[in-house]
Design a protein around this motif. Structure first.
Motif, short mmCIF file in Angstrom:
data_model
loop_
_atom_site.label_atom_id
_atom_site.label_comp_id
_atom_site.label_asym_id
_atom_site.label_seq_id
_atom_site.Cartn_x
_atom_site.Cartn_y
_atom_site.Cartn_z
N CYS A 94 -49.04 -4.34 37.20
CA CYS A 94 -49.39 -3.47 36.41
C CYS A 94 -49.82 -1.96 36.53
O CYS A 94 -51.18 -1.47 37.64
CB CYS A 94 -50.08 -3.58 35.52
SG CYS A 94 -49.91 -4.75 34.36
N ILE A 144 -54.44 2.47 30.58
CA ILE A 144 -55.30 1.10 30.39
C ILE A 144 -55.71 0.02 29.80
O ILE A 144 -55.95 -1.75 29.85
CB ILE A 144 -56.29 1.32 31.59
CG1 ILE A 144 -56.14 2.39 33.03
CG2 ILE A 144 -57.50 0.09 32.14
CD1 ILE A 144 -57.27 3.61 33.68
N CYS A 153 -50.96 -9.39 33.25
CA CYS A 153 -50.90 -8.06 34.43
C CYS A 153 -51.47 -8.87 35.62
O CYS A 153 -52.16 -9.48 35.61
CB CYS A 153 -52.15 -7.06 34.68
SG CYS A 153 -51.19 -5.67 33.39
N PHE A 156 -54.07 -4.71 39.15
CA PHE A 156 -53.75 -3.32 38.16
C PHE A 156 -54.04 -2.64 39.19
O PHE A 156 -54.44 -2.53 40.09
CB PHE A 156 -55.12 -3.31 37.43
CG PHE A 156 -55.05 -3.99 36.15
CD1 PHE A 156 -54.67 -3.65 34.53
CD2 PHE A 156 -55.61 -5.55 36.14
CE1 PHE A 156 -54.69 -4.01 33.54
CE2 PHE A 156 -56.13 -5.74 35.04
CZ PHE A 156 -55.18 -5.62 34.10
N ALA A 173 -60.79 -2.91 33.51
CA ALA A 173 -59.87 -3.96 34.54
C ALA A 173 -60.38 -4.96 35.70
O ALA A 173 -59.83 -5.40 35.31
CB ALA A 173 -58.84 -2.81 35.48
N VAL A 180 -57.85 -5.08 41.49
CA VAL A 180 -57.63 -4.52 41.15
C VAL A 180 -57.33 -3.08 41.87
O VAL A 180 -58.17 -3.35 43.15
CB VAL A 180 -58.92 -2.80 40.35
CG1 VAL A 180 -58.48 -2.19 39.32
CG2 VAL A 180 -58.34 -3.75 38.41
#
Length: 402
Positions: A94, A144, A153, A156, A173, A180
């Motif tokens: 994502c 987000i 997801c 990220f 996130a 992430v």
């Protein structure tokens, strides 16, 4: 202990004019007439000696990593373990993107999508759902949060629109427990698995100022053309250059232009009317051709000049034979987040701060990069690093924006 991330520096709050994500921007976004005429009016002290010294040293470090693949190379990497994220099977990425509102971001976005195809074919990534914030903090925060609420997801990827404003959303996130990856500009939290960026703005400023100083005499005049105030990577470029110009006795005056060719021509014409201008310094390549044309219109000798690796500047540089340098804010970094995802899902270590090489194009290399990018449009960036990807060169030549 992992270090605290900031936008390739340790200074900057939310910036309303953050339309840039590297080296260029859309001049329609801001009214340059409202920008301060000189950096002396800035209310923020952008010079950071420690960061200046760090990036200065990194300029001469030989990157580690595979030869010919600078998007996988690292400088002074401190590795972090990712075994907790190891997993088999294709994963959904994502991507919360600040924008594709300028040629630098468009070039990177095309490259990123061609890299995605390779990883999809390899069964690493199933899909990359992308939301474009169109240069808006509020929109990117909502993007987000949408991904978080969506709940499907596997990783990220975030290219922040600005620093402080995006930090809480990035932390949310991270709180999902999914990896992430942040790239280009950073955020004020250490929770991402990795932060990917070229060396930075001070390195750009040092490269360019030293080149001009080496090719000019004490007392010579340099006009510095700056596109936007308040954007950290741009402010750092000028902060480094201004320091070195002052120390070398170079007379430097700076103007904000909004990358408007008409404004650039007016500035150069006015300065030439006052006397000789020996050098041009730019914090981004937008408008470089207009600056050169202003000298031609005035019948003045070409200046010593720094632009960027945008094709329009490289072509004009070659045509005129001026003494030039093309600094680079490595566009190939758009490949690296997806390749980082591949490593993370394989449980391989990645740098906690993934510093990529950032090498200017010199006069000896101009012909090489002109030949490599012969069919590319003027808004293309020579060091985009996608020559080995599917669709090369046609996808970039045709500017196929996914």
């Amino acid at each position: 202990m992992r270090r605290r991330f900031t936008v390739a520096s340790a200074m900057v709050g939310a910036v309303a004019l953050m339309t840039l994500a590297g080296c260029t921007t859309d001049p329609s976004v801001t009214d340059s007439s409202e920008a301060p005429e000189s950096s002396e009016e800035a209310s923020v002290e952008w010079f950071d000696q420690a960061l200046f010294d760090k990036q200065n040293a990194e300029r001469t470090v030989v990157p580690e990593g595979p030869d010919g693949q600078p998007w996988l190379q690292t400088i002074n990497a401190e590795l972090v373990d990712t075994a907790q994220f190891a997993s088999t099977g294709p994963k959904k990425a994502c991507f919360a993107n600040a924008s594709i509102s300028n040629p630098w971001r468009q070039t990177g976005w095309i490259t990123m999508n061609q890299q995605l195809k390779v990883l999809q074919d390899a069964g690493v990534i199933s899909e990359m759902e992308t939301r474009d914030a169109q240069d808006s903090d509020d929109t990117q925060i909502a993007d987000i949060d949408y991904f978080i609420d969506e709940g499907n997801c596997d990783i990220f990827l975030i290219s922040p629109n600005s620093t402080a404003a995006m930090t809480p959303a990035v932390e949310r996130a991270c709180d999902t427990g999914k990896p992430v990856v942040v790239f280009d500009r950073g955020v004020q939290t250490d929770c991402p698995v990795t932060f990917i960026h070229p060396i930075g703005g001070f390195a750009w400023g040092i490269d360019t100022a030293e080149f001009l100083i080496d090719n000019l005499e004490k007392g010579d005049k340099v006009v510095a053309l700056r596109i936007l105030p308040g954007v950290d990577v741009l402010e750092q470029r000028w902060a480094a250059a201004e320091k070195l110009f002052d120390e070398a006795g170079i007379e430097a005056v700076d103007y904000f232009t909004g990358a408007d060719p008409a404004e650039i021509k007016k500035i150069i014409s006015d300065e030439l009317a006052k006397g000789d201008v020996k050098g041009i310094w730019m914090d981004a390549g937008d408008g470089a051709v207009a600056a050169i044309e202003a000298f031609e219109d005035a019948g003045a000798d070409y200046p010593v000049m720094t632009g960027e690796d945008e094709m329009s500047f490289l072509r004009k540089w070659k045509e005129t034979g001026l003494t030039g340098l093309a600094p680079v804010y490595s566009n190939f970094q758009w490949r690296t987040p997806l390749l980082a995802a591949q490593k993370i899902f394989a449980g391989e270590q990645v740098p906690v701060e993934w510093v990529l090489p950032q090498s200017p194009i010199t006069a000896e290399e101009v012909d090489q990069y002109l030949a490599l990018n012969e069919g590319m449009p003027d808004g293309h960036y020579a060091k985009f690093g996608g020559e080995d990807l599917p669709g090369y060169p046609q996808v970039w030549e045709d500017r196929v924006i996914p």
